[in-house]
Scaffold this motif. Structure first.
Motif, PDB file in Angstrom:
ATOM      1  N   UNK A 210     125.197  70.297  45.558  1.00 55.74           N
ATOM      2  CA  UNK A 210     125.831  69.302  44.527  1.00 55.74           C
ATOM      3  C   UNK A 210     126.187  67.945  45.103  1.00 55.74           C
ATOM      4  N   UNK A 211     126.737  67.841  46.192  1.00 56.05           N
ATOM      5  CA  UNK A 211     126.896  66.538  46.885  1.00 56.05           C
ATOM      6  C   UNK A 211     125.493  65.977  47.120  1.00 56.05           C
ATOM      7  N   UNK A 212     124.524  66.667  47.776  1.00 50.49           N
ATOM      8  CA  UNK A 212     123.202  66.115  47.954  1.00 50.49           C
ATOM      9  C   UNK A 212     122.528  65.732  46.561  1.00 50.49           C
ATOM     10  N   UNK A 213     122.615  66.517  45.562  1.00 51.33           N
ATOM     11  CA  UNK A 213     121.994  66.053  44.386  1.00 51.33           C
ATOM     12  C   UNK A 213     122.470  64.581  43.948  1.00 51.33           C
ATOM     13  N   UNK A 214     123.930  64.551  44.067  1.00 53.51           N
ATOM     14  CA  UNK A 214     124.460  63.186  43.726  1.00 53.51           C
ATOM     15  C   UNK A 214     124.134  62.048  44.357  1.00 53.51           C
ATOM     16  N   UNK A 215     123.404  62.289  45.594  1.00 49.97           N
ATOM     17  CA  UNK A 215     123.001  61.045  46.566  1.00 49.97           C
ATOM     18  C   UNK A 215     121.255  60.989  46.182  1.00 49.97           C
ATOM     19  N   UNK A 216     120.492  61.975  45.853  1.00 53.37           N
ATOM     20  CA  UNK A 216     119.123  61.494  45.782  1.00 53.37           C
ATOM     21  C   UNK A 216     118.468  61.906  44.619  1.00 53.37           C
ATOM     22  N   UNK A 217     119.312  62.504  43.609  1.00 54.36           N
ATOM     23  CA  UNK A 217     118.716  62.674  42.030  1.00 54.36           C
ATOM     24  C   UNK A 217     119.114  61.628  41.300  1.00 54.36           C
ATOM     25  N   UNK A 218     118.403  61.188  40.317  1.00 55.14           N
ATOM     26  CA  UNK A 218     118.307  60.089  39.317  1.00 55.14           C
ATOM     27  C   UNK A 218     119.700  60.605  38.401  1.00 55.14           C
ATOM     28  N   UNK A 219     119.487  61.806  38.170  1.00 52.30           N
ATOM     29  CA  UNK A 219     120.656  62.543  37.230  1.00 52.30           C
ATOM     30  C   UNK A 219     121.170  63.776  38.047  1.00 52.30           C
ATOM     31  N   UNK A 220     122.218  63.907  38.344  1.00 55.34           N
ATOM     32  CA  UNK A 220     122.551  65.108  39.185  1.00 55.34           C
ATOM     33  C   UNK A 220     122.926  66.173  38.199  1.00 55.34           C
ATOM     34  N   UNK A 221     123.315  65.765  37.020  1.00 51.92           N
ATOM     35  CA  UNK A 221     123.358  66.941  36.047  1.00 51.92           C
ATOM     36  C   UNK A 221     122.134  67.583  35.663  1.00 51.92           C
ATOM     37  N   UNK A 222     121.025  66.661  35.775  1.00 50.17           N
ATOM     38  CA  UNK A 222     119.501  67.314  35.265  1.00 50.17           C
ATOM     39  C   UNK A 222     118.654  67.124  36.238  1.00 50.17           C
ATOM     40  N   UNK A 223     118.810  67.824  37.522  1.00 47.60           N
ATOM     41  CA  UNK A 223     118.084  67.592  38.774  1.00 47.60           C
ATOM     42  C   UNK A 223     116.707  67.681  38.698  1.00 47.60           C
ATOM     43  N   UNK A 224     115.503  67.052  39.218  1.00 50.75           N
ATOM     44  CA  UNK A 224     114.403  67.416  39.252  1.00 50.75           C
ATOM     45  C   UNK A 224     113.871  67.691  40.800  1.00 50.75           C
ATOM     46  N   UNK A 225     114.395  67.384  41.646  1.00 52.59           N
ATOM     47  CA  UNK A 225     114.144  67.545  43.125  1.00 52.59           C
ATOM     48  C   UNK A 225     114.650  68.999  43.644  1.00 52.59           C
ATOM     49  N   UNK A 226     115.923  69.266  43.409  1.00 57.28           N
ATOM     50  CA  UNK A 226     116.543  70.144  44.027  1.00 57.28           C
ATOM     51  C   UNK A 226     116.834  71.151  42.604  1.00 57.28           C
TER      52      UNK A 226
END
Length: 244
Positions: A210-226
């Motif tokens: 979750x913390x990593x998504x907040x840093x690298x995803x455009x939208x952490x609630x709708x992740x496209x990378x992880x």
């Protein structure tokens, strides 16, 4: 400038040439760093992920050929030597000992650009065939415009900004980059990212993700990378480029 663009290091003690190469190469969508000495060159190589070195043989008394030889012995970085010398013996020595290409001054900007692109293309093809460096180490991973520098333990955004990561976040992102497009269970991620000690429990991975998504995803609630693979673990969906 997108941090996924190839990063060229220009080493030349002529400020006018450094400015010219910086302007022309950045206009052609390269990242460019310029320095005047061998010591500055080594400092940049410690802090940044460089794709190609453009090295002048005459650096205010320094032996450019020796610097090129050191680069070849210590790294797999492609090197283009630039020299005012027209001597054939000097050219042959440069090509045999160190350089991937050798250009004499004066040169046209278009010629230099073509040579840089050709060397980078050959380097990528060679890495696809022999993906292990001489010392077995990888320098960096690039994905979706991001750059994870393994030597400096730094993450750079597509906009070229440094993004701070905790030790756990860095190790987790490293583990994901090493195993892209594969489903990794929480136990596997715990082992690969070495999140042990006080964090050895299943849900710690979810918190770190979750913390990593907040840093690298455009939208952490709708992740496209992880991506979450329900009931199994996580998948790193990015196409990952390995730099040796």
């Amino acid at each position: 400038m997108n941090s996924a663009a190839p990063h060229i290091l220009v080493v030349d003690d002529d400020p006018a040439l450094r400015e010219l190469m910086y302007s022309y190469l950045t206009e052609n969508e390269f990242q460019v760093t310029t320095v005047a000495t061998g010591q500055e060159m080594r400092s940049v190589l410690q802090e940044h992920v460089i794709d190609l070195v453009l090295l002048d043989l005459r650096l205010g008394g320094e032996d450019g050929m020796q610097l090129a030889r050191q680069l070849r012995e210590q790294t797999r970085l492609p090197v283009i030597i630039v020299s005012g010398k027209q001597d054939e013996a000097d050219r042959v020595m440069g090509l045999e000992i160190a350089a991937d290409d050798y250009v004499t001054k004066p040169f046209s900007n278009r010629e230099m650009l073509a040579r840089i692109r050709a060397v980078l293309r050959r380097t990528r093809e060679q890495q696809d065939v022999t993906p292990v460096s001489r010392d077995g180490k990888r320098r960096a991973y690039r994905f979706a415009g991001w750059e994870l520098n393994l030597l400096a333990r730094r993450l750079k955004s597509p906009e070229g900004q440094r993004v701070e990561l905790s030790n756990g976040e860095f190790n987790l992102l490293l583990a994901l980059c090493e195993q892209p497009q594969r489903v990794l269970t929480r136990d596997q991620l715990l082992e690969l990212s070495r999140l042990h000690g006080a964090e050895v429990y299943d849900r710690s991975i979810d918190v770190q993700i979750l913390r990593l998504r907040r840093k690298i995803e455009v939208d952490a609630s709708a992740p496209t990378l992880i991506r979450t693979e329900r009931g199994a673990g996580y998948v790193f969906e990015a196409q990952v480029q390995v730099l040796h």
